[in-house]
Design a protein around this motif. Structure first.
Motif, PDB file in Angstrom:
ATOM      1  N   PRO A  88     -20.440  75.439 -32.620  1.00  0.00           N
ATOM      2  CA  PRO A  88     -18.965  74.876 -32.828  1.00  0.00           C
ATOM      3  C   PRO A  88     -18.831  73.480 -32.071  1.00  0.00           C
ATOM      4  N   GLY A  89     -19.982  73.134 -31.503  1.00  0.00           N
ATOM      5  CA  GLY A  89     -19.669  71.916 -30.363  1.00  0.00           C
ATOM      6  C   GLY A  89     -19.387  70.605 -31.045  1.00  0.00           C
ATOM      7  N   ASN A  90     -18.989  69.734 -29.824  1.00  0.00           N
ATOM      8  CA  ASN A  90     -18.674  68.393 -30.406  1.00  0.00           C
ATOM      9  C   ASN A  90     -19.778  67.639 -29.933  1.00  0.00           C
ATOM     10  N   PRO A  91     -20.377  66.755 -30.588  1.00  0.00           N
ATOM     11  CA  PRO A  91     -21.664  66.189 -30.005  1.00  0.00           C
ATOM     12  C   PRO A  91     -21.368  65.158 -28.802  1.00  0.00           C
ATOM     13  N   SER A  92     -20.466  64.651 -28.474  1.00  0.00           N
ATOM     14  CA  SER A  92     -19.966  64.152 -27.315  1.00  0.00           C
ATOM     15  C   SER A  92     -19.938  64.898 -26.345  1.00  0.00           C
ATOM     16  N   SER A  93     -19.813  66.156 -26.166  1.00  0.00           N
ATOM     17  CA  SER A  93     -19.549  67.128 -24.988  1.00  0.00           C
ATOM     18  C   SER A  93     -21.047  67.284 -24.300  1.00  0.00           C
ATOM     19  N   ALA A  94     -20.909  67.482 -23.021  1.00  0.00           N
ATOM     20  CA  ALA A  94     -22.177  67.664 -22.136  1.00  0.00           C
ATOM     21  C   ALA A  94     -22.787  68.904 -22.277  1.00  0.00           C
ATOM     22  N   HIS A  95     -21.920  70.010 -22.502  1.00  0.00           N
ATOM     23  CA  HIS A  95     -22.304  71.493 -22.535  1.00  0.00           C
ATOM     24  C   HIS A  95     -23.479  71.619 -23.517  1.00  0.00           C
ATOM     25  N   VAL A  96     -24.089  72.846 -23.614  1.00  0.00           N
ATOM     26  CA  VAL A  96     -25.020  73.212 -24.586  1.00  0.00           C
ATOM     27  C   VAL A  96     -24.645  73.193 -26.200  1.00  0.00           C
ATOM     28  N   HIS A  97     -23.515  73.537 -26.296  1.00  0.00           N
ATOM     29  CA  HIS A  97     -22.949  73.420 -27.675  1.00  0.00           C
ATOM     30  C   HIS A  97     -22.989  71.987 -28.169  1.00  0.00           C
ATOM     31  N   GLY A  98     -22.435  71.088 -27.292  1.00  0.00           N
ATOM     32  CA  GLY A  98     -22.423  69.834 -27.561  1.00  0.00           C
ATOM     33  C   GLY A  98     -23.900  69.155 -27.979  1.00  0.00           C
ATOM     34  N   ALA A  99     -24.870  69.439 -26.995  1.00  0.00           N
ATOM     35  CA  ALA A  99     -26.150  69.125 -27.428  1.00  0.00           C
ATOM     36  C   ALA A  99     -26.580  69.668 -28.534  1.00  0.00           C
ATOM     37  N   ARG A 100     -26.681  70.793 -28.933  1.00  0.00           N
ATOM     38  CA  ARG A 100     -26.867  71.265 -30.019  1.00  0.00           C
ATOM     39  C   ARG A 100     -26.328  70.242 -31.485  1.00  0.00           C
ATOM     40  N   ALA A 101     -24.920  70.111 -31.269  1.00  0.00           N
ATOM     41  CA  ALA A 101     -24.484  69.501 -32.407  1.00  0.00           C
ATOM     42  C   ALA A 101     -24.885  67.915 -32.118  1.00  0.00           C
ATOM     43  N   GLU A 102     -25.485  67.303 -31.190  1.00  0.00           N
ATOM     44  CA  GLU A 102     -26.010  65.873 -31.152  1.00  0.00           C
ATOM     45  C   GLU A 102     -27.339  66.110 -31.727  1.00  0.00           C
ATOM     46  N   THR A 103     -28.164  67.170 -31.597  1.00  0.00           N
ATOM     47  CA  THR A 103     -29.362  67.404 -32.223  1.00  0.00           C
ATOM     48  C   THR A 103     -29.395  67.175 -33.657  1.00  0.00           C
ATOM     49  N   ALA A 104     -28.414  68.225 -34.062  1.00  0.00           N
ATOM     50  CA  ALA A 104     -28.154  68.227 -35.508  1.00  0.00           C
ATOM     51  C   ALA A 104     -27.735  66.821 -36.227  1.00  0.00           C
ATOM     52  N   LEU A 105     -26.872  66.195 -35.420  1.00  0.00           N
ATOM     53  CA  LEU A 105     -26.556  64.797 -36.028  1.00  0.00           C
ATOM     54  C   LEU A 105     -27.880  63.704 -36.002  1.00  0.00           C
ATOM     55  N   ARG A 106     -28.497  63.798 -34.989  1.00  0.00           N
ATOM     56  CA  ARG A 106     -29.750  62.975 -34.546  1.00  0.00           C
ATOM     57  C   ARG A 106     -30.838  63.288 -36.249  1.00  0.00           C
ATOM     58  N   ALA A 107     -30.911  64.677 -36.406  1.00  0.00           N
ATOM     59  CA  ALA A 107     -31.841  64.973 -37.449  1.00  0.00           C
ATOM     60  C   ALA A 107     -31.189  64.673 -38.727  1.00  0.00           C
ATOM     61  N   ALA A 108     -29.914  64.678 -38.968  1.00  0.00           N
ATOM     62  CA  ALA A 108     -29.093  64.124 -40.228  1.00  0.00           C
ATOM     63  C   ALA A 108     -29.304  62.600 -40.385  1.00  0.00           C
ATOM     64  N   ARG A 109     -29.306  62.173 -39.231  1.00  0.00           N
ATOM     65  CA  ARG A 109     -29.257  60.758 -39.124  1.00  0.00           C
ATOM     66  C   ARG A 109     -30.534  60.036 -39.554  1.00  0.00           C
ATOM     67  N   GLY A 110     -31.726  60.932 -39.241  1.00  0.00           N
ATOM     68  CA  GLY A 110     -33.017  60.576 -39.421  1.00  0.00           C
ATOM     69  C   GLY A 110     -33.499  60.782 -41.068  1.00  0.00           C
ATOM     70  N   GLU A 111     -32.757  61.570 -41.750  1.00  0.00           N
ATOM     71  CA  GLU A 111     -33.019  61.964 -42.955  1.00  0.00           C
ATOM     72  C   GLU A 111     -32.367  61.019 -43.994  1.00  0.00           C
ATOM     73  N   VAL A 112     -30.999  60.557 -43.657  1.00  0.00           N
ATOM     74  CA  VAL A 112     -30.410  59.415 -44.459  1.00  0.00           C
ATOM     75  C   VAL A 112     -31.217  58.284 -44.128  1.00  0.00           C
ATOM     76  N   ALA A 113     -31.852  57.899 -42.894  1.00  0.00           N
ATOM     77  CA  ALA A 113     -32.457  56.722 -42.904  1.00  0.00           C
ATOM     78  C   ALA A 113     -33.804  56.720 -43.815  1.00  0.00           C
ATOM     79  N   GLN A 114     -34.607  57.895 -43.728  1.00  0.00           N
ATOM     80  CA  GLN A 114     -35.705  57.915 -44.708  1.00  0.00           C
ATOM     81  C   GLN A 114     -35.341  57.640 -45.931  1.00  0.00           C
ATOM     82  N   LEU A 115     -34.203  58.253 -46.534  1.00  0.00           N
ATOM     83  CA  LEU A 115     -33.970  58.276 -47.789  1.00  0.00           C
ATOM     84  C   LEU A 115     -33.903  56.570 -48.232  1.00  0.00           C
ATOM     85  N   VAL A 116     -33.341  55.617 -47.653  1.00  0.00           N
ATOM     86  CA  VAL A 116     -33.108  54.214 -47.793  1.00  0.00           C
ATOM     87  C   VAL A 116     -34.213  53.591 -47.219  1.00  0.00           C
ATOM     88  N   GLY A 117     -35.181  53.960 -46.406  1.00  0.00           N
ATOM     89  CA  GLY A 117     -36.389  53.160 -45.723  1.00  0.00           C
ATOM     90  C   GLY A 117     -35.557  52.335 -44.929  1.00  0.00           C
TER      91      GLY A 117
END
Length: 446
Positions: A88-117
């Motif tokens: 349930p974390g906010n990606p801007s938060s410093a705790h473990v849930h925030g870190a998980r959210a940031e990791t998920a966000l980073r992975a999603a960003r990578g997929e979008v980038a790959q789709l459009v080169g």
């Protein structure tokens, strides 16, 4: 969004996927499968003569409005629900849930980038292509007053309303000069006309890749090279192209690319602006949204991570299935158009394709039927087939600037827009052909 709500979505969507797969397996028989629907107690169907324009209330119409929005893929829903259960974390938060959210966000960003080169660092998450388009024009407005000549930009007369209205705002409030390039009856911008419109004071060219109303493709790769040679920023609204056309930002040489997830089986409410370093610098100086510094200071506001996860999964699926989707859409789109045309050839009505036959994506089949009232025809068709007359963004009571630009007289022609998606089946296309033809014949007899 709560997990329980996600799972309520997933049930019907998984059932629909099963029906789609079953339909595809039986498509080679050239027979239309009409599934039996359990009716509520006391609900009985009489047996009048078969009328393809009518449909029992308990049945669901075939969905052919994929240019307005696409059905969310069940795999996308599952990925969002699975993420929401874990973090349930906010990606801007410093705790473990925030870190998980940031990791998920980073992975999603990578997929979008790959789709459009593109590189992941170029992707800015936003609420959709409308916000992305507005951000481009808001950023370029910072150039006002920084040169001796009046700032100038070029667009086409068939762009999305979010682009055209942004151009009008620059004209009316900041005194910019805007050139609106015309299109021919094929709905395609002429590259020579664009070259002739360029001036020393031209700061931006904004041309969509695929038109949302008639499906025509614009020569953006040629335009990108011209803009690069002339040192002019180039923006491409690719909302209707992603998942339907192969896109590579490097080859396109665009400085900004607008994307919406819900146009290719992702969730509504999220999209992205993919930017060059130059455009990023402009946005950093004048971001549209301020007050939090998210997205590296380029777009404030907490990123909805479950939606971003869905966006990333939809991007992955679109990339993996692109070639298959292109072949299916081309085959089914042409089958749909020629199927209707063949049935109407015996003097029933004249049907024409809106826009170019060659330079188009066939997932968008926009047609006009001479001598039929558009409102009456749509009323006849909608119980069996969900389609539209033009862009949902035009609203119910506004005409189409795109149809006007290509010379279509809507007072003398009924115009229908059908949007096929990756989930559209051959059986559904057959039902739609039958319904459209029967509706036209019925109106001709009145």
């Amino acid at each position: 969004m709560k997990t329980a709500e996600m799972l309520r979505w997933a049930g019907p969507l998984v059932e629909r996927t099963a029906r789609v797969l079953q339909s595809r397996e039986s498509a080679t028989t050239c027979q239309i499968h009409h599934p039996q629907t359990a009716l509520p107690s006391g609900f009985a169907l009489s047996s009048p003569p078969h009328d393809p324009t009518q449909v029992p209330v308990a049945d669901s119409p075939v969905y052919l409005d994929g240019n307005a929005t696409t059905p969310i893929d069940p795999q996308v829903v599952q990925s969002m629900a699975a993420y929401d259960q874990r973090s349930p974390g906010n990606p801007s938060s410093a705790h473990v849930h925030g870190a998980r959210a940031e990791t998920a966000l980073r992975a999603a960003r990578g997929e979008v980038a790959q789709l459009v080169g593109a590189d992941p660092s170029q992707v800015i998450f936003m609420s959709g292509a409308t916000e992305a388009n507005n951000q481009v024009f808001h950023a370029i407005s910072s150039k006002t007053g920084k040169q001796t000549a009046k700032p100038h930009l070029i667009t086409s007369c068939i762009e999305h309303k979010s682009v055209l209205d942004a151009c009008c705002r620059l004209q009316e409030t900041l005194g910019w000069d805007v050139t609106y390039l015309p299109v021919g009856s094929d709905g395609v911008v002429r590259v020579q006309a664009l070259e002739e419109a360029l001036r020393p004071e031209t700061l931006l060219v904004s041309i969509m890749l695929v038109n949302n109303e008639i499906g025509t493709r614009q020569p953006v790769w040629q335009i990108g090279r011209i803009c690069k040679d002339r040192g002019v920023l180039f923006h491409v609204d690719a909302a209707q192209a992603v998942g339907k056309v192969h896109i590579d930002m490097r080859q396109l040489q665009a400085d900004a690319l607008s994307v919406s997830a819900h146009k290719f089986h992702g969730p509504k409410g999220i999209g992205a602006l993919i930017v060059s370093p130059h455009m990023e610098q402009l946005i950093r100086q004048t971001p549209l949204l301020v007050g939090g510094g998210q997205e590296r200071g380029l777009r404030s506001g907490t990123v909805p991570v479950p939606l971003a996860v869905g966006f990333g999964r939809a991007s992955q699926l679109a990339r993996e299935q692109l070639l298959h989707s292109l072949a299916d859409a081309g085959e089914l789109g042409k089958k749909f158009f020629h199927g209707i045309k063949k049935e109407l050839e015996q003097g029933v009505a004249e049907i024409c394709l809106n826009g170019s036959y060659e330079e188009r994506v066939w997932s968008n089949v926009s047609v006009r039927i001479r001598g039929i009232d558009g409102g009456e025809l749509l009323q006849q068709i909608l119980p069996r087939v969900s389609c539209s007359s033009s862009s949902a963004c035009n609203g119910a009571f506004h005409g189409s600037h795109v149809l006007e630009a290509i010379g279509v007289d809507t007072s003398r022609n009924a115009v229908l827009r059908f949007g096929l998606t990756r989930m559209t089946t051959g059986a559904e296309v057959e039902i739609a052909i039958e319904s459209v033809v029967a509706s036209i014949k019925k109106l001709r007899q009145l």
